[in-house]
Motif scaffolding. Structure first.
Motif, PDB file in Angstrom:
ATOM      1  N   VAL A 200     -21.621  26.854  39.268  1.00  5.71           N
ATOM      2  CA  VAL A 200     -20.374  27.623  39.253  1.00  5.71           C
ATOM      3  C   VAL A 200     -19.338  26.862  40.074  1.00  5.71           C
ATOM      4  CG1 VAL A 200     -19.248  29.824  39.751  1.00  5.71           C
ATOM      5  CG2 VAL A 200     -21.677  29.775  39.097  1.00  5.71           C
ATOM      6  N   PRO A 201     -18.188  26.509  39.504  1.00  7.34           N
ATOM      7  CA  PRO A 201     -17.189  25.749  40.265  1.00  7.34           C
ATOM      8  C   PRO A 201     -16.756  26.475  41.530  1.00  7.34           C
ATOM      9  CG  PRO A 201     -16.641  25.753  37.927  1.00  7.34           C
ATOM     10  CD  PRO A 201     -17.778  26.724  38.109  1.00  7.34           C
ATOM     11  N   TRP A 202     -16.479  25.691  42.557  1.00  6.58           N
ATOM     12  CA  TRP A 202     -16.021  26.284  43.810  1.00  6.58           C
ATOM     13  C   TRP A 202     -14.730  27.072  43.607  1.00  6.58           C
ATOM     14  CZ3 TRP A 202     -18.728  27.197  47.937  1.00  6.58           C
ATOM     15  CH2 TRP A 202     -19.831  26.395  48.232  1.00  6.58           C
ATOM     16  N   SER A 203     -13.892  26.643  42.677  1.00 10.36           N
ATOM     17  CA  SER A 203     -12.655  27.381  42.415  1.00 10.36           C
ATOM     18  C   SER A 203     -12.951  28.765  41.865  1.00 10.36           C
ATOM     19  CB  SER A 203     -11.772  26.606  41.435  1.00 10.36           C
ATOM     20  OG  SER A 203     -12.485  26.283  40.246  1.00 10.36           O
ATOM     21  N   THR A 204     -14.039  28.897  41.092  1.00  4.98           N
ATOM     22  CA  THR A 204     -14.432  30.214  40.589  1.00  4.98           C
ATOM     23  C   THR A 204     -14.937  31.088  41.726  1.00  4.98           C
ATOM     24  OG1 THR A 204     -14.970  29.358  38.390  1.00  4.98           O
ATOM     25  CG2 THR A 204     -16.009  31.425  39.034  1.00  4.98           C
ATOM     26  N   TRP A 205     -15.772  30.509  42.608  1.00  5.35           N
ATOM     27  CA  TRP A 205     -16.237  31.272  43.763  1.00  5.35           C
ATOM     28  C   TRP A 205     -15.058  31.740  44.612  1.00  5.35           C
ATOM     29  CZ3 TRP A 205     -20.738  33.201  43.395  1.00  5.35           C
ATOM     30  CH2 TRP A 205     -21.842  32.478  42.904  1.00  5.35           C
ATOM     31  N   ALA A 206     -14.049  30.861  44.785  1.00  7.16           N
ATOM     32  CA  ALA A 206     -12.876  31.222  45.577  1.00  7.16           C
ATOM     33  C   ALA A 206     -12.107  32.365  44.913  1.00  7.16           C
ATOM     34  CB  ALA A 206     -11.961  30.013  45.754  1.00  7.16           C
ATOM     35  N   THR A 207     -12.015  32.340  43.589  1.00  7.36           N
ATOM     36  CA  THR A 207     -11.339  33.419  42.864  1.00  7.36           C
ATOM     37  C   THR A 207     -12.059  34.742  43.071  1.00  7.36           C
ATOM     38  OG1 THR A 207     -10.533  31.879  41.175  1.00  7.36           O
ATOM     39  CG2 THR A 207     -10.586  34.216  40.596  1.00  7.36           C
ATOM     40  N   GLU A 208     -13.380  34.719  42.982  1.00  5.18           N
ATOM     41  CA  GLU A 208     -14.142  35.963  43.169  1.00  5.18           C
ATOM     42  C   GLU A 208     -13.998  36.482  44.601  1.00  5.18           C
ATOM     43  OE1 GLU A 208     -15.290  37.353  40.435  1.00  5.18           O
ATOM     44  OE2 GLU A 208     -14.547  35.530  39.464  1.00  5.18           O
ATOM     45  N   ALA A 209     -13.977  35.575  45.571  1.00  2.75           N
ATOM     46  CA  ALA A 209     -13.778  35.994  46.960  1.00  2.75           C
ATOM     47  C   ALA A 209     -12.407  36.647  47.133  1.00  2.75           C
ATOM     48  CB  ALA A 209     -13.922  34.797  47.896  1.00  2.75           C
ATOM     49  N   ALA A 210     -11.394  36.094  46.456  1.00  6.72           N
ATOM     50  CA  ALA A 210     -10.056  36.683  46.537  1.00  6.72           C
ATOM     51  C   ALA A 210     -10.027  38.074  45.908  1.00  6.72           C
ATOM     52  CB  ALA A 210      -9.050  35.771  45.835  1.00  6.72           C
ATOM     53  N   ILE A 211     -10.767  38.271  44.822  1.00  3.03           N
ATOM     54  CA  ILE A 211     -10.819  39.584  44.180  1.00  3.03           C
ATOM     55  C   ILE A 211     -11.532  40.585  45.091  1.00  3.03           C
ATOM     56  CG2 ILE A 211     -11.718  40.876  42.218  1.00  3.03           C
ATOM     57  CD1 ILE A 211      -9.354  39.114  41.520  1.00  3.03           C
ATOM     58  N   VAL A 212     -12.589  40.148  45.767  1.00  3.00           N
ATOM     59  CA  VAL A 212     -13.269  41.024  46.724  1.00  3.00           C
ATOM     60  C   VAL A 212     -12.300  41.440  47.832  1.00  3.00           C
ATOM     61  CG1 VAL A 212     -15.077  41.151  48.477  1.00  3.00           C
ATOM     62  CG2 VAL A 212     -15.575  40.136  46.251  1.00  3.00           C
ATOM     63  N   ALA A 213     -11.526  40.489  48.337  1.00  2.00           N
ATOM     64  CA  ALA A 213     -10.549  40.804  49.386  1.00  2.00           C
ATOM     65  C   ALA A 213      -9.507  41.796  48.873  1.00  2.00           C
ATOM     66  CB  ALA A 213      -9.875  39.526  49.879  1.00  2.00           C
TER      67      ALA A 213
END
Length: 234
Positions: A200-213
């Motif tokens: 899973v690309p790090w950019s995707t993980w970052a997007t999901e973290a932003a959605i959690v926030a």
């Protein structure tokens, strides 16, 4: 008689969109993780797409089934949450959110059009009738949670509130597959490399973290519908 006044304010809708986004990611990640488990190596995944490792071969039907299995499980957990909250005088918002976020209407529409995971799976068993069997299966699995949510709402304006709660949070998510294909299509097709963790690309993980926030902020801003009084109509 239903007693719950479902909140349709901006903060609640933002929270629902965030939950629906995360539920979609969980659905796809379940496909992805099941493929890694069965095939011995992770494939590639993005926001809403996944591709199995080339070695997976005939094991792919199980990975296809894993995603909807999670989605329906979450719907039914949401249904149980609504029932329990109604009995105990609690706030059933999270129960509604779990049912809404797993897109019962969209799953039914996709199956009726001959697509979706359910359609793919049933076509393997019955190419001639797969579309109709898939539609019936989706209806059987998604209708009980929707009925429970319907009955939990106060009768006044029930139809409009129900339709808005189930459909409005889906609207911002409709372009996601097209944007995803534009951004990550080459990655999914194996024609590009990206920094990734577990496929899973790090950019995707970052997007999901932003959605959690975003979800945490929206929930924090929502009025407190206390278990004792706010969720029950007066």
């Amino acid at each position: 008689m239903g007693t719950y006044r479902f909140p349709l304010d901006t903060r609640s809708l933002i929270a629902l969109v965030a939950v629906a986004w995360l539920a979609s990611f969980a659905h796809e990640f379940t496909h992805h993780a099941t493929g890694a488990w069965l095939c011995g190596a992770p494939g590639r995944m993005s926001l809403s797409l996944f591709a199995l490792d080339a070695a997976c071969g005939e094991r792919w039907p199980w990975t296809t089934a894993a995603g909807p299995a999670l989605s329906y499980a979450l719907m039914w957990i949401g249904m149980a949450w609504v029932v329990r909250a109604q009995r105990l005088g609690g706030d059933p918002w999270w129960g509604f959110a779990l049912v809404i976020a797993n897109k019962p209407f969209l799953r039914l529409l996709t199956a009726a059009m001959g697509g979706g995971d359910e359609g793919v799976l049933w076509d393997l068993l019955s190419p001639d009738m797969g579309r109709w069997i898939a539609t019936i299966s989706v209806l059987a699995l998604s209708l009980p949670p929707m009925v429970v949510c319907w009955r939990a709402l106060v009768p006044r304006n029930r139809g409009r509130v129900f339709a808005a709660a189930f459909l409005l949070p889906m609207v911002p998510l409709l372009p996601v597959p097209f944007v995803d294909r534009a951004l990550y299509g080459a990655w999914i097709d194996g024609q590009a490399t990206l920094p990734a963790l577990f496929g899973v690309p790090w950019s995707t993980w970052a997007t999901e973290a932003a959605i959690v926030a975003l979800l945490v902020l929206a929930l924090h801003a929502m009025p407190r519908r206390a278990a004792a009084q706010g969720a029950v109509a007066r």
